[in-house]
Motif scaffolding. Sequence first.
Motif, mmCIF file in Angstrom:
data_model
loop_
_atom_site.group_PDB
_atom_site.id
_atom_site.type_symbol
_atom_site.label_atom_id
_atom_site.label_comp_id
_atom_site.label_asym_id
_atom_site.label_seq_id
_atom_site.Cartn_x
_atom_site.Cartn_y
_atom_site.Cartn_z
ATOM 1 N N MET A 134 14.375 -5.833 12.569
ATOM 2 C CA MET A 134 13.211 -5.161 13.130
ATOM 3 C C MET A 134 12.544 -6.095 14.125
ATOM 4 O O MET A 134 12.833 -7.288 14.150
ATOM 5 C CB MET A 134 12.243 -4.720 12.021
ATOM 6 N N GLU A 142 3.031 -5.805 11.729
ATOM 7 C CA GLU A 142 2.235 -4.615 11.408
ATOM 8 C C GLU A 142 2.490 -4.142 9.983
ATOM 9 O O GLU A 142 1.559 -3.822 9.247
ATOM 10 C CB GLU A 142 2.533 -3.493 12.400
ATOM 11 N N GLU A 143 3.754 -4.105 9.582
ATOM 12 C CA GLU A 143 4.090 -3.660 8.231
ATOM 13 C C GLU A 143 3.571 -4.647 7.186
ATOM 14 O O GLU A 143 3.066 -4.251 6.131
ATOM 15 C CB GLU A 143 5.600 -3.481 8.088
ATOM 16 N N ALA A 144 3.676 -5.939 7.480
ATOM 17 C CA ALA A 144 3.207 -6.960 6.541
ATOM 18 C C ALA A 144 1.696 -6.882 6.362
ATOM 19 O O ALA A 144 1.192 -6.991 5.239
ATOM 20 C CB ALA A 144 3.616 -8.345 7.037
ATOM 21 N N ASP A 171 6.804 -5.080 14.684
ATOM 22 C CA ASP A 171 6.894 -4.148 13.564
ATOM 23 C C ASP A 171 6.760 -4.864 12.221
ATOM 24 O O ASP A 171 6.115 -4.364 11.299
ATOM 25 C CB ASP A 171 8.201 -3.360 13.610
ATOM 26 N N LEU A 172 7.372 -6.038 12.115
ATOM 27 C CA LEU A 172 7.272 -6.808 10.874
ATOM 28 C C LEU A 172 5.822 -7.196 10.590
ATOM 29 O O LEU A 172 5.333 -7.022 9.473
ATOM 30 C CB LEU A 172 8.148 -8.058 10.929
ATOM 31 N N ASP A 210 -3.129 -3.237 1.689
ATOM 32 C CA ASP A 210 -3.006 -2.259 0.618
ATOM 33 C C ASP A 210 -3.036 -2.958 -0.742
ATOM 34 O O ASP A 210 -3.665 -2.477 -1.683
ATOM 35 C CB ASP A 210 -1.723 -1.447 0.778
ATOM 36 N N ARG A 246 -0.208 -4.224 6.832
ATOM 37 C CA ARG A 246 -0.468 -2.985 6.090
ATOM 38 C C ARG A 246 -0.223 -3.197 4.592
ATOM 39 O O ARG A 246 -1.033 -2.807 3.744
ATOM 40 C CB ARG A 246 0.441 -1.874 6.633
ATOM 41 N N PHE A 247 0.893 -3.833 4.244
ATOM 42 C CA PHE A 247 1.244 -4.097 2.845
ATOM 43 C C PHE A 247 0.200 -5.018 2.192
ATOM 44 O O PHE A 247 -0.264 -4.766 1.083
ATOM 45 C CB PHE A 247 2.628 -4.746 2.776
#
Length: 93
Positions: free
Chosen positions: A32, A39-41, A36-37, A47, A43-44
């Motif tokens: 990826m 942003e996903e990290a 993207d990594l 959360d 978000r995780f």
Amino acid sequence: MTTMDHAPRQIAVKVSPAGDKLITSGANYLHMSKKDLVEEAVRFYLDARREEMQAGMRELLRELDGTRASRVAMLAGMTREELDSVGGVEEDD
């Protein structure tokens, strides 16, 4: 009159060289993009810490009681007592 919709501009995030190395390796192995990594990290991570964030927001709202003094104190990084000790503020009518 027409308005033009502008795409949000991307913002650079500064990380340490060691952090960049981790991001680059992780993105490579996960097939990826670094963007993207990250942003996903994020978000995780957020959360996973949602309850902690909500508790902080509730505390912040407790400090804001609708008065001008509470707003000024918060913006100044002071307690209400500290604000009062330096003269306080006049409230709206």
